[in-house]
Design a protein around this motif. Sequence first.
Motif, mmCIF file in Angstrom:
data_model
loop_
_atom_site.group_PDB
_atom_site.id
_atom_site.type_symbol
_atom_site.label_atom_id
_atom_site.label_comp_id
_atom_site.label_asym_id
_atom_site.label_seq_id
_atom_site.Cartn_x
_atom_site.Cartn_y
_atom_site.Cartn_z
ATOM 1 N N LEU A 62 0.847 -1.176 0.000
ATOM 2 C CA LEU A 62 0.000 0.000 0.000
ATOM 3 C C LEU A 62 0.887 1.231 0.000
ATOM 4 C CD1 LEU A 62 -2.572 -1.116 2.720
ATOM 5 C CD2 LEU A 62 -2.937 -1.109 0.247
ATOM 6 N N ILE A 63 0.329 2.339 -0.426
ATOM 7 C CA ILE A 63 1.034 3.612 -0.366
ATOM 8 C C ILE A 63 0.563 4.319 0.898
ATOM 9 C CG2 ILE A 63 1.494 5.779 -1.540
ATOM 10 C CD1 ILE A 63 2.533 3.277 -2.971
ATOM 11 N N LEU A 64 1.475 4.583 1.807
ATOM 12 C CA LEU A 64 1.163 5.206 3.088
ATOM 13 C C LEU A 64 1.562 6.676 3.049
ATOM 14 C CD1 LEU A 64 0.450 5.232 6.129
ATOM 15 C CD2 LEU A 64 2.729 4.316 6.572
ATOM 16 N N GLU A 65 0.614 7.549 3.338
ATOM 17 C CA GLU A 65 0.884 8.976 3.299
ATOM 18 C C GLU A 65 1.913 9.353 4.369
ATOM 19 O OE1 GLU A 65 -1.652 13.141 3.127
ATOM 20 O OE2 GLU A 65 -2.435 11.462 4.304
ATOM 21 N N GLU A 66 2.906 10.131 3.966
ATOM 22 C CA GLU A 66 3.922 10.598 4.906
ATOM 23 C C GLU A 66 3.489 11.929 5.505
ATOM 24 O OE1 GLU A 66 8.695 11.683 5.151
ATOM 25 O OE2 GLU A 66 7.799 10.989 3.281
ATOM 26 N N HIS A 67 3.864 12.133 6.761
ATOM 27 C CA HIS A 67 3.477 13.353 7.461
ATOM 28 C C HIS A 67 4.723 14.160 7.797
ATOM 29 C CE1 HIS A 67 -0.674 11.929 7.944
ATOM 30 N NE2 HIS A 67 -0.121 10.757 8.093
ATOM 31 N N THR A 104 8.782 0.038 8.255
ATOM 32 C CA THR A 104 9.916 -0.876 8.244
ATOM 33 C C THR A 104 9.798 -1.952 7.176
ATOM 34 O OG1 THR A 104 8.888 -2.385 9.835
ATOM 35 C CG2 THR A 104 10.163 -0.548 10.730
ATOM 36 N N LEU A 105 8.763 -1.884 6.331
ATOM 37 C CA LEU A 105 8.532 -2.824 5.234
ATOM 38 C C LEU A 105 8.088 -4.205 5.697
ATOM 39 C CD1 LEU A 105 11.343 -2.063 2.619
ATOM 40 C CD2 LEU A 105 9.028 -1.180 2.756
ATOM 41 N N ASP A 106 7.779 -4.379 6.980
ATOM 42 C CA ASP A 106 7.263 -5.676 7.430
ATOM 43 C C ASP A 106 6.001 -5.480 8.262
ATOM 44 O OD1 ASP A 106 8.279 -4.550 9.696
ATOM 45 O OD2 ASP A 106 9.516 -6.249 10.279
ATOM 46 N N GLY A 107 5.226 -4.457 7.949
ATOM 47 C CA GLY A 107 3.942 -4.257 8.607
ATOM 48 C C GLY A 107 3.985 -3.341 9.813
ATOM 49 N N TYR A 108 5.151 -2.846 10.179
ATOM 50 C CA TYR A 108 5.272 -1.973 11.342
ATOM 51 C C TYR A 108 5.725 -0.571 10.921
ATOM 52 C CZ TYR A 108 4.558 -5.608 14.844
ATOM 53 O OH TYR A 108 3.998 -6.580 15.638
ATOM 54 N N ILE A 288 10.365 0.308 -5.679
ATOM 55 C CA ILE A 288 11.475 1.004 -5.033
ATOM 56 C C ILE A 288 10.989 2.349 -4.509
ATOM 57 C CG2 ILE A 288 13.706 2.115 -5.440
ATOM 58 C CD1 ILE A 288 14.234 -0.038 -7.541
ATOM 59 N N CYS A 289 11.336 2.619 -3.252
ATOM 60 C CA CYS A 289 10.952 3.889 -2.637
ATOM 61 C C CYS A 289 12.065 4.309 -1.690
ATOM 62 C CB CYS A 289 9.624 3.757 -1.885
ATOM 63 S SG CYS A 289 9.086 5.245 -1.031
ATOM 64 N N GLY A 290 12.678 5.462 -1.947
ATOM 65 C CA GLY A 290 13.774 5.895 -1.094
ATOM 66 C C GLY A 290 14.969 4.974 -1.224
ATOM 67 N N LYS A 291 15.402 4.399 -0.090
ATOM 68 C CA LYS A 291 16.560 3.503 -0.084
ATOM 69 C C LYS A 291 16.160 2.036 0.013
ATOM 70 C CE LYS A 291 19.386 6.993 2.243
ATOM 71 N NZ LYS A 291 18.305 7.996 2.304
ATOM 72 N N CYS A 337 -1.165 9.423 -7.950
ATOM 73 C CA CYS A 337 -1.128 9.131 -6.520
ATOM 74 C C CYS A 337 -1.742 10.310 -5.776
ATOM 75 C CB CYS A 337 0.306 8.884 -6.059
ATOM 76 S SG CYS A 337 0.459 8.504 -4.295
ATOM 77 N N PRO A 338 -2.678 10.074 -4.841
ATOM 78 C CA PRO A 338 -3.359 11.185 -4.161
ATOM 79 C C PRO A 338 -2.524 11.880 -3.096
ATOM 80 C CG PRO A 338 -4.129 9.093 -3.290
ATOM 81 C CD PRO A 338 -3.206 8.762 -4.431
ATOM 82 N N PHE A 339 -1.353 11.336 -2.759
ATOM 83 C CA PHE A 339 -0.544 11.905 -1.686
ATOM 84 C C PHE A 339 0.646 12.660 -2.263
ATOM 85 C CE2 PHE A 339 -1.892 7.754 0.522
ATOM 86 C CZ PHE A 339 -3.149 8.282 0.812
ATOM 87 N N ASN A 340 0.998 13.767 -1.633
ATOM 88 C CA ASN A 340 2.157 14.539 -2.071
ATOM 89 C C ASN A 340 3.461 13.814 -1.771
ATOM 90 O OD1 ASN A 340 0.672 16.690 -3.097
ATOM 91 N ND2 ASN A 340 0.543 17.680 -1.100
ATOM 92 N N ASP A 341 3.501 13.138 -0.627
ATOM 93 C CA ASP A 341 4.680 12.361 -0.279
ATOM 94 C C ASP A 341 4.230 11.100 0.429
ATOM 95 O OD1 ASP A 341 7.295 11.679 -0.253
ATOM 96 O OD2 ASP A 341 7.955 13.232 1.137
ATOM 97 N N TRP A 342 4.995 10.009 0.298
ATOM 98 C CA TRP A 342 4.495 8.728 0.782
ATOM 99 C C TRP A 342 5.646 7.740 0.950
ATOM 100 C CZ3 TRP A 342 5.866 5.347 -3.088
ATOM 101 C CH2 TRP A 342 5.966 5.880 -4.372
ATOM 102 N N HIS A 343 5.288 6.601 1.563
ATOM 103 C CA HIS A 343 6.195 5.464 1.732
ATOM 104 C C HIS A 343 5.473 4.205 1.266
ATOM 105 C CE1 HIS A 343 9.458 7.318 4.062
ATOM 106 N NE2 HIS A 343 8.533 8.003 4.684
ATOM 107 N N ILE A 344 6.249 3.150 1.032
ATOM 108 C CA ILE A 344 5.661 1.826 0.804
ATOM 109 C C ILE A 344 5.291 1.225 2.151
ATOM 110 C CG2 ILE A 344 5.978 -0.439 -0.260
ATOM 111 C CD1 ILE A 344 8.350 0.712 -1.777
ATOM 112 N N PHE A 345 4.118 0.589 2.214
ATOM 113 C CA PHE A 345 3.717 -0.115 3.432
ATOM 114 C C PHE A 345 3.218 -1.502 3.058
ATOM 115 C CE2 PHE A 345 0.446 -1.407 6.506
ATOM 116 C CZ PHE A 345 1.190 -1.383 7.665
#
Length: 358
Positions: A62-67, A104-108, A288-291, A337-345
Motif C-alpha cells: 500500500l502507499i502510506l501517506e507521509e506526514h 519498516t517494510l514488514d507491517g510496522y 522502489i521507494c527511497g533507499k 497518486c493522491p498523496f504529495n509524499d508517501w512510503h511503501i507499506f
Amino acid sequence: MAVILNQKKSTCPDWDSVPPELLYLITRKLSDLPDFFNFRAVCRSWRSSVPISDLPPQKCPLILEEHDKLFLPDHLRFFSLSTGKVFMLPFPNQLMAQEWMGPTLDGYLHVGQYPRTNKWLFNPLTHHQVLLPSLDDSRLPRHLLQRSGDYVISCGVGFDRPSLALFRLSNKKWNIGKLGRHFTNTCICVNGMFFSYDRLEGKTKIVEIATGDLISVVPSPMEELQEFVWLVESFGDILMVVSLESRTRTTNNHYDFGIYKLKVDFDNANHNPCWVQTESIGDRVLFICGKTGISFQAGQFHGMVGNCIYIKKLLAIDGSIICRYSIEDGGIEKIPCPFNDWHIFVPSLQYLNTSGSE
C-alpha cells in the motif's frame, strides 16, 4: 368490515442473514486490503464473522501517506495501487506526540523522537507496539530500520561514522558495532544474513547477523561506481537494481536500469559469490521507494504489470509521483497518486517475537 392491505415484501436484502461460512469464502477472494476493511464495515454480523486476524492472503504493498508535521494525526491514510482506493486506520493517542520516522517494510511503523529518546515499532492493523530503548549515540544519524527474526538493525548513512547498531528484541539492548563498520545506503536482511551495499567501495558485504561474522564481500558487477543502487529480496533471490542514468536525466523522469541476481552458495566454502545480470524478472514487480524496495507477483493483483519497476519520484512541479518502468522495452508510465509524499507499506498481522524463543 376490516380492510386488509396488501403489504409488499421488502426488496432490501437482509445482510445479517448471510451464512458465516459464505462470508469467509467471499473474503478469500478479496486480494486488496481496502476491500477487506469495507467488507467488515457492512454490518456487525459481518464484522464478527470475519475478524481482522483472518486477513486474506495478499502481499501487494500500500502507499502510506507521509506526514511532515512533528505530531502524528489521529488517522493514517493508505492508497491501494491495485484498486485506486484510499482508506484510513486510526492511530493511537499515546503515540500521537511522537515523530514520524517511516515504515519498516514488514507491517510496522517506526515512530519516536530523534535522537535520544525511546522509539516504538507499531502495527496499524493490530495496534501491537514494541518499545525500542533510546539509541544514545550521537554518531549514528537518522536511520533506517531492518529486521530479521529476533533482530532489529539500525542503519545509518553518515560519513565517517559507525553506521550499524543491532538490537535483539529478547534482551532489549542495543549493540553498536557488532556488525562491523559499514558505509551503506541500501541493505536488506534475509534468512539471518545482512546484505549491505558499500557505496564508498561499490562492494556488497554479507554478514551473519547472530555472530557478526563477515561471510563474504562481493565485487561490484559494474566497472564504475553508481550513485543509485538498491538491494531487493525477491522470492528467495537477492537482486541488485542499479539506475544507470545520471542525476540530471533521472530528475527529468528518464530511467535506464540494470538488474543483477546474486549467485551464492553458502554450503560451498570454495564458492565465490558474484552478481549475474538478468534481462527479465517474469511476472514479478520491483517496487522502489527511497533507499528500500520490495517485490511481489503482479498476476495476483488487478492493474499491476509484471516485469516492471515501480519507483517513487519527487519532482518540483508534480510533487511525488509513481513511475512504472518496463524492463522489456524501457517505457515509462506515470501512475496518479493522491498523496504529495508517501512510503511503501506492506500489511502484516505477524507479531514480532519479543521473547527470544524461535
